[in-house]
Design an enzyme around this catalytic site. Structure first.
Site, short mmCIF file in Angstrom:
data_model
loop_
_atom_site.label_atom_id
_atom_site.label_comp_id
_atom_site.label_asym_id
_atom_site.label_seq_id
_atom_site.Cartn_x
_atom_site.Cartn_y
_atom_site.Cartn_z
N GLY A 53 0.84 -1.20 0.00
CA GLY A 53 0.00 0.00 0.00
C GLY A 53 0.87 1.25 0.00
N ASP B 118 3.40 -2.28 8.35
CA ASP B 118 2.37 -2.37 7.31
C ASP B 118 1.28 -1.33 7.59
OD1 ASP B 118 0.92 -3.21 5.11
OD2 ASP B 118 0.56 -5.25 5.85
N GLY B 119 0.55 -0.98 6.57
CA GLY B 119 -0.53 -0.01 6.69
C GLY B 119 -1.83 -0.65 7.13
N ASP C 244 -6.45 0.01 6.70
CA ASP C 244 -7.57 0.80 6.17
C ASP C 244 -8.40 1.39 7.30
OD1 ASP C 244 -7.10 0.27 3.33
OD2 ASP C 244 -7.40 -1.79 3.97
N GLY D 128 -7.37 -3.19 1.56
CA GLY D 128 -7.78 -2.21 0.55
C GLY D 128 -6.89 -2.28 -0.68
N GLU E 169 -0.29 -10.39 3.58
CA GLU E 169 -0.05 -9.50 4.73
C GLU E 169 -0.33 -10.22 6.04
OE1 GLU E 169 -1.04 -5.13 2.79
OE2 GLU E 169 -2.67 -6.30 3.62
#
Ligand code: 5RP
Length: 226
Positions: A30, A84-85, A87, A99, A106
């Site tokens: 992302g 990590d990101g 949403d 997303g 992940e």
């Protein structure tokens, strides 16, 4: 760079503090993770000795292009830290992810990590999960069956498409159903119900996985603990 993107970069920059020489680092996917991988690549070029495990083909290609050594689970079964990101980030660091379509890898990478650090801009903070449609990765042949069973749970699935109209296919060759759930009051129970449907490969509820979230606005960086 707009202000949300700048905030993502600030969070990614802060996450570098959790990486040190000799570590195996899980690389998220992302836009926020892309900032992190670029910053990490710059550190590697200055001499930082780490190895990465990527959570998507895109992140792997980016990391390799920046000379970050990439390994896989043939070389290790544990990751020191994954960045990590997300949403959505709810209290207790309950997350919605996927997303960007990489939720399966992940979750595998996060599950092998001693420490899982989420990086995000402050728009991702919510009181309850569910405004963002929950991504669910499904076996293509089972998609109509899974969609019907999800509808029976009271949620509304839609097959993810690229803007040009073709179906979105994950790195593992599956489809994503983006599921409008409304406010998710009991994420554990929803996760268990979704997991029980044959043909579901993985869902984007990451519960009791994250250790820390680095959440940034233009003005301040907050560290949220579980
Ligand atoms: C990809 C993800 C991403 O981490 C999530 O979508 C957040 O993305 P971004 O950093 O671009 O806001 O789960 O599958």
């Amino acid at each position: 760079m707009d202000s949300a993107d700048h905030a993502k970069e600030l969070a990614a920059q802060k996450a570098l503090e959790f990486v040190s020489d000799g570590m195996i680092v899980g690389l998220g996917s992302g836009t926020t993770s892309t900032h992190f991988i670029k910053l990490l690549g710059a550190r590697v070029q200055q001499g930082l000795k780490i190895r990465g495990i990527a959570s998507s083909n895109n992140s792997e290609q980016l990391a390799k292009s920046l000379s970050i050594p990439i390994i896989d689970f043939h070389q290790t079964s544990t990751i020191d830290v994954t960045i990590d990101g997300a949403d959505e980030i709810a209290p207790g660091l309950a997350l919605i992810k996927g997303g960007g379509g990489a939720l399966l890898r992940e979750k595998i990478v996060a599950s092998a990590s001693k420490k899982f650090v989420v990086v995000a801009d402050s728009s991702k903070i919510v009181a309850h999960l569910g405004k963002f449609p929950l991504p669910i990765e499904v076996i293509p042949m089972a998609a109509p069956l899974v969609a019907a069973k999800l509808s029976a749970l009271g949620i509304h699935p839609a097959v993810r498409h690229h803007p040009e109209g073709t179906e979105y296919i994950t790195d593992e060759g599956n489809l994503i159903l983006d599921c409008a759930c409304g406010q998710i009051l009991d994420p554990q129970s929803l996760a268990a119900s979704v997991r029980a449907i044959v043909g579901v490969v993985e869902h984007g509820l990451f519960l009791n996985m994250a250790d820390l979230a680095i959440v940034s606005s233009e003005r301040e960086i907050q560290l949220l603990h579980k």
